[in-house]
Write an enzyme that holds these catalytic residues in place. Structure first.
Site, short mmCIF file in Angstrom:
data_model
loop_
_atom_site.label_atom_id
_atom_site.label_comp_id
_atom_site.label_asym_id
_atom_site.label_seq_id
_atom_site.Cartn_x
_atom_site.Cartn_y
_atom_site.Cartn_z
N HIS A 47 -3.19 4.16 5.30
CA HIS A 47 -4.25 3.16 5.35
C HIS A 47 -5.58 3.75 4.86
O HIS A 47 -6.24 3.21 3.97
CB HIS A 47 -4.40 2.61 6.77
N ARG A 106 0.88 -1.18 0.00
CA ARG A 106 0.00 0.00 0.00
C ARG A 106 0.91 1.23 0.00
O ARG A 106 1.62 1.46 0.97
CB ARG A 106 -0.89 -0.09 1.24
N TYR A 130 4.49 5.16 11.60
CA TYR A 130 4.90 3.79 11.94
C TYR A 130 5.67 3.09 10.81
O TYR A 130 6.12 1.97 10.98
CB TYR A 130 3.67 2.94 12.33
C1 LIG Z 1 -14.37 -6.63 11.90
C2 LIG Z 1 -13.48 -5.41 11.88
N1 LIG Z 1 -12.57 -5.26 12.86
C3 LIG Z 1 -11.76 -4.17 12.86
C4 LIG Z 1 -11.89 -3.22 11.88
C5 LIG Z 1 -10.98 -1.98 11.88
N2 LIG Z 1 -10.05 -2.07 10.73
C6 LIG Z 1 -10.26 -1.35 9.61
S1 LIG Z 1 -9.09 -1.67 8.47
C7 LIG Z 1 -8.28 -2.73 9.46
C8 LIG Z 1 -7.01 -3.42 8.98
C9 LIG Z 1 -7.22 -4.21 7.74
O1 LIG Z 1 -6.01 -4.72 7.26
P1 LIG Z 1 -5.96 -5.67 6.02
O2 LIG Z 1 -7.00 -6.73 6.15
O3 LIG Z 1 -4.57 -6.12 5.87
O4 LIG Z 1 -6.43 -4.75 4.80
P2 LIG Z 1 -5.77 -3.42 4.22
O5 LIG Z 1 -6.54 -2.27 4.81
O6 LIG Z 1 -4.33 -3.42 4.57
O7 LIG Z 1 -5.98 -3.48 2.75
C10 LIG Z 1 -8.94 -2.85 10.69
C11 LIG Z 1 -8.47 -3.71 11.79
C12 LIG Z 1 -12.89 -3.41 10.89
N3 LIG Z 1 -13.05 -2.53 9.90
N4 LIG Z 1 -13.66 -4.51 10.91
#
Ligand SMILES: Cc1ncc(C[n+]2csc(CCOP(=O)(O)OP(=O)(O)O)c2C)c(N)n1
Length: 374
Positions: free
Chosen positions: A263, A259, A272
């Site tokens: 985020h 990415r 970070y």
């Molecule tokens: C069930 C749930 N728990 C926590 C969150 C908060 N949250 C939003 S994005 C994220 C991280 C996601 O990381 P990843 O799956 O690697 O996807 P990326 O955003 O890096 O594409 C979290 C924990 C959420 N949206 N849904």
């Protein structure tokens, strides 16, 4: 008793085009035509522009939040190109807009969604896709459900579901993968390993050396792919789709990518993330790599690039205009379409939504404000 090996395997890594845009002619033989590749590059460029503009919309207060897709365009376009439009389903997370647009989602829908209007989730009839999913991992269960339904009905559509590396730490992923394997459904799991789950690096999320190997426990063929290589992503997805369509069940693809932005617009990755790490991945930008390939083949030059950028700018401008011209939804919509009979607490909330600009409950604001509104 001598010891026996109960199970042995390896995880293959697929790359067809190296970081300088050089293609392995043997592996890529008859894979994609020049025109197709050029079109893929054009799609990726338009989506990169879209991303930059969405970011600016948020910064200027015209959008709530936005998760940039920047850096992951090859993973989305390569895989999306392998799926049959109107036959195969796309079940996305939120970082693969390019695949949705390629399969016909009007581009303003995603802007409307992040502007806070649920109508952005109302997928137009005829498109086989689910809306963006912000809850991490929940949509994979839906994907497997659709795939199972396809299998029962004898529909030969395959389901592609996208998720991040962090999503593989969720129970929902494991439930979905288990059912997919046990029921042998036509579903392709595409894990976009962009190295981070917000501020948590991949090594702190899992002790698994690859994400691909997680699929082994569920009996799926699995592979790790250079996610910034559009050729490799296309080939791995095409093979997985073919297997699924033949009735040979689900597969897993780990797209190793990065990415390049924060985020979401609510994040500041510089707090970070190492600058050196970012710079190293910027050098592997999937757009730059594909452009080098096209240039080396004599299919691309500076004039074409300029014309494309002008076209991308015009397209995105038009998309933003369309999104912003849609009249805001009625405040009452959220109340009218959720419950058959509105509970008292929500009735009170509905009336306060009309009387205070922030939608607060006046009884909670206290003091003078409460006096005035009551
Ligand atoms: C069930 C749930 N728990 C926590 C969150 C908060 N949250 C939003 S994005 C994220 C991280 C996601 O990381 P990843 O799956 O690697 O996807 P990326 O955003 O890096 O594409 C979290 C924990 C959420 N949206 N849904």
């Amino acid at each position: 008793m001598p010891k026996k090996v109960a199970y042995k395997t390896q995880i293959d890594y697929l790359q067809l085009m190296d970081e300088n845009g050089k293609l392995d002619a043997r592996l890529a033989k008859d894979l994609l035509g020049d025109e197709e590749v050029q079109q893929m590059y054009e799609h990726m460029t338009v989506c990169r522009r879209y991303d930059e503009v969405a970011f600016r919309l948020q910064r200027s207060g015209r959008m709530g939040t936005f998760p940039q897709n920047k850096g992951q365009e090859a993973a989305a376009i390569g895989s999306g190109h392998a799926a049959r439009k109107g036959v195969d389903w796309l079940v996305p997370a939120y970082r693969e807009n390019a695949a949705l647009f390629m399969h016909g989602l009007p581009m303003h829908y995603v802007l409307v969604y992040w502007m806070g209007d649920e109508r952005g989730s109302q997928i137009p009839d005829g498109l086989k896709m689910l809306p963006l999913s912000v809850p991490i991992g929940t949509h994979m269960l839906h994907a497997v459900g659709i795939a199972w339904a396809n299998k029962i009905r004898g529909d030969d559509g395959v389901v592609l579901t996208y998720f991040g590396d962090g999503a593989t730490s969720e129970g929902d992923f494991h439930e979905a993968a288990n059912f997919a394997g046990a029921l042998q459904v036509p579903c392709v799991f595409i894990c976009q390993n962009n190295q981070w789950a917000i501020s948590v690096p991949r090594d702190r999320q899992t002790a698994s050396e690859t994400f691909a190997q997680k699929a082994l426990g569920y009996g799926m063929p699995t592979i790790q792919v250079d996610g910034n290589d559009v050729f490799a992503m296309y080939k791995a997805t095409r093979d997985a789709i073919e297997r699924a369509r033949e009735g040979d069940g689900p597969s897993f693809i780990e797209a190793v990518t990065y990415r390049l932005a924060d985020h979401t617009t609510a994040d500041d990755a510089s707090r970070y993330r190492d600058e050196d790490e970012l710079d190293a991945w910027k050098a592997k930008d999937p757009l730059i790599r594909l452009r080098k390939y096209l240039e080396a083949k004599g299919l691309w030059d500076e004039d074409k690039q300029e014309a494309l950028e002008a076209r991308a700018k015009a397209i995105v401008q038009e998309v933003v205009k369309t999104a912003e011209e849609i009249p805001a939804p009625e405040v009452d919509d959220i109340f009218d379409y959720t419950f058959a009979e509105l509970p008292e607490s929500l009735k009170a909330q509905r009336s306060t939504m009309r009387t205070t600009s922030l939608g607060q409950d006046p009884s909670q604001v206290g003091g003078a404000a409460a006096q005035t509104v009551r």
